[in-house]
Design a protein around this motif. Sequence first.
Motif, PDB file in Angstrom:
ATOM      1  N   ARG A  81      10.685 -11.956  34.869  1.00 23.92           N
ATOM      2  CA  ARG A  81       9.240 -11.652  34.816  1.00 23.92           C
ATOM      3  C   ARG A  81       9.063 -11.148  32.903  1.00 23.92           C
ATOM      4  O   ARG A  81      10.272 -10.153  32.150  1.00 23.92           O
ATOM      5  CB  ARG A  81       8.845 -10.417  35.337  1.00 23.92           C
TER       6      ARG A  81
ATOM      7  N   VAL B 164       4.356 -13.258  34.135  1.00 28.27           N
ATOM      8  CA  VAL B 164       4.615 -14.202  34.509  1.00 28.27           C
ATOM      9  C   VAL B 164       6.400 -14.248  35.074  1.00 28.27           C
ATOM     10  O   VAL B 164       6.894 -13.100  34.988  1.00 28.27           O
ATOM     11  CB  VAL B 164       4.759 -15.469  33.554  1.00 28.27           C
TER      12      VAL B 164
ATOM     13  N   GLN C 230       9.578 -16.242  35.975  1.00 26.54           N
ATOM     14  CA  GLN C 230      10.710 -17.442  36.977  1.00 26.54           C
ATOM     15  C   GLN C 230      11.608 -16.532  38.275  1.00 26.54           C
ATOM     16  O   GLN C 230      12.505 -15.485  36.892  1.00 26.54           O
ATOM     17  CB  GLN C 230      11.195 -17.300  35.492  1.00 26.54           C
TER      18      GLN C 230
ATOM     19  N   SER D 240       2.554 -16.882  38.870  1.00 28.82           N
ATOM     20  CA  SER D 240       1.972 -16.232  37.894  1.00 28.82           C
ATOM     21  C   SER D 240       0.117 -16.982  38.262  1.00 28.82           C
ATOM     22  O   SER D 240      -0.188 -17.426  38.458  1.00 28.82           O
ATOM     23  CB  SER D 240       1.857 -16.002  36.386  1.00 28.82           C
TER      24      SER D 240
ATOM     25  N   GLY E 227       7.754 -19.284  30.539  1.00 33.75           N
ATOM     26  CA  GLY E 227       8.089 -17.531  30.735  1.00 33.75           C
ATOM     27  C   GLY E 227       9.517 -16.596  30.665  1.00 33.75           C
ATOM     28  O   GLY E 227       8.617 -17.110  28.817  1.00 33.75           O
TER      29      GLY E 227
END
Length: 778
Positions: free
Chosen positions: A197, A206, A208, A323, A386
Amino acid sequence: MRIKHCVIALGFCGLSLSASAGEKFEQLTGVLPSPSEARLASGAPGPAYWQQEANYVIEVELDETEAMILGSETIEYVNHSPHSLSYLWIQLDQNMFSNHSKGTRSDQGPNFSAKSGEPASIRDSSFRTFLYKRDFEGGVRLGKVADKDGTDLPYTIVETNMRIDLPESLASGDSIVLNIDWEYPIVDEANARRTGRMELDGGDYVYQIAQWYPRMCAYYDEVGWQTKPYLASGEFALEFGKFEVSITVPEDFVVAATGELQNPEEVLSKKERKRLEKAMDSQAPVLIVTEEEAAKKLGSPAKGKATWKFAAESVRDFAFAASRGYIWDAKGVEIGEGKALAMSAFPKEAEAVWGRYSTEAVALTLDVYSDLVYEYPYPVAWSTWGPVGGMEYPMISFQSSWEIEEDGTYTEDVRNYVISVIVHEVGHIWFPMIVNSDERQWMWQDEGFNTFVEDIATTQFDERLKDSYRNSVKRVVERMAKKDDPIIMISADSLTSRGYQAYSKPALGLTLLRESILGRDLFDFAFQEYARRWAFKRPTPADFFRTMEDASGVDLDWFWRAWFYTNDHVDLAVESVESFVLDNGDPETSKAWDRKERYEDPDTPMIARLEGQADYASFDEQLQDWYYSYDEFAVTDKEREDYQKSQDDLEDWQKEVRQFEGNIYVAKIKNLGGVPMPVELEVDFEDGSVERIDAPAEIWRHGDEVVRVPFVSEKAVVSVLLDPENAYADADLSNNVFPRKIHEARFKLKSRDKSDNPMQDALSSEKDAEGDDPVSED
């Protein structure tokens, strides 16, 4: 130009050639695994080929407050192998983030040693990662590990893998159902290796998320269970299957994921659904979630939750990004007779570059790769922004770009990087997400192939990326010339220079095959045949090598050996050029040539000073015998008669060849770098004409260090240029021309560097301080 001129004489003896081939042209028969009915000698999968199947039904929640992933899955594992399996291996990749893992404990960290007496200079981001890895308590926390009836199964965790011992062996053709519950903490940006993150400006994140669920290890004919631990360098070996994944997130999140969204009515607004429908037929990206809409959510986060449901078939993995700060755009791309959605998700921080280029880069990738490799088989393709610098999964890719300024400006390097990395990561959907090579073993088989096609795609984007590619090729060629890098054919986790060994050198090798050795028609047919044969299957390097030869009809073992199994480089040089004319044996011309050759070199100074002076014997006739006036180059009657007699004895064809009056030129080419390559010469003649001469790579097959390339012309040669189009990655172009050219370069002047003067700095500071004292008034 000085070309050595010689005379040749015809005789009647035969020409003897070596029967044994040079080592560089030995076949790879003893190097590659033997063919079988599973993997044929042609490079194709055979009638006995098999591969395992793993199907997943997963429910997962992203806990924003605790930064946790909480999951529950059902795995159906189908044993298509001919073997009975008494245990199963499952990957627990998140264990790599444990501060007790082999990956963490074997990481040497930054080099803190002083250099040239100066303290080491270390990037602050690298130092942050070094500290973070030792404090972060990562890793999978298992709950239930059971069969379909809920009966617990015994298991053993070995680093990033888990062995499940079965109560009964899983027979060939049978399947088993596993139920596993797990959770793990999400790693922060400081150590976001392929997942994690990243905090946005306002405090939101965000995410991933990848390598996030327990997933089956690969089991296949050449390796058995692929249980090499995940050390962060070598990537993954996985089985194809179906996925049904339900992802629960805060209700204002946007989720991008592998597969097709199954419940858009539940998670998208009516306006967003209409925009998505419009995007499919749009020539330009359509905003599904605008910057203003994302900003509004960031200002007042929702309290509830939403579950996004995705389904995917014929995929080997599943990843997602999420996100509330995501802007989302999309456009349709025609693929054959159908369409796929190219989409991007990115926050305001990245909009300046991503809003302009991301989805267009995805669309370009779908178009070029579908044309050159294999038609895109999936409905969507995502590019998401991200914490992960670049990573790939089926239908989705992770990228990042930190250097976009707050005012929206960026450097050209950032622009080129963003476009290139998006093309590269989306391109990985073909290699290895469709052509499913074992990344844990052979990184180059997906990274090198993908970089090769990426280069073709990005150079079609615009002129600036063409320049970037030119520079990258020069760097690879220069690096190869150093001869100090290990070979390509090394296991992924043992690579010491992965960018060179796995990416750039294999990519350049394929480019040479396509553009210079095979040509585009032969190469493209063979490369597409490889992708077609091995789509949704697991090829090995031998399968690739054999398929390329089988489909092109060209023996390339010499190339595989030199490029993939050695650290030789390409450096061919024109060592010399010689000119020959035929001496037909006529004493009138032969002796004239003899006289010329005897005296064509200048005399030494001592002999030159004697020129014109009377010699000792000229004063004494007693010393002047028959040889005193003998001219060895004068033609005698007997020599004329012997010549005529020899001509009378010749057959007609022998007389004909002796009438040849042209020049035979021989260019001698030396292999300085070790890699054999075709020889292409551009010959400039005195009358201004130009001629191309070429010889295939097989001219080196006898192991010669120097080969001869003959050509015939009645015209005078001025110069000979080797590799005139710079088509073979030659490391030193200066020795490619004969006669040699004067190397032209430039230099700059600089003034003497001024040394630090701490005395001056100190006195200046004192003076400034005195000037700052307040002036007193009486």
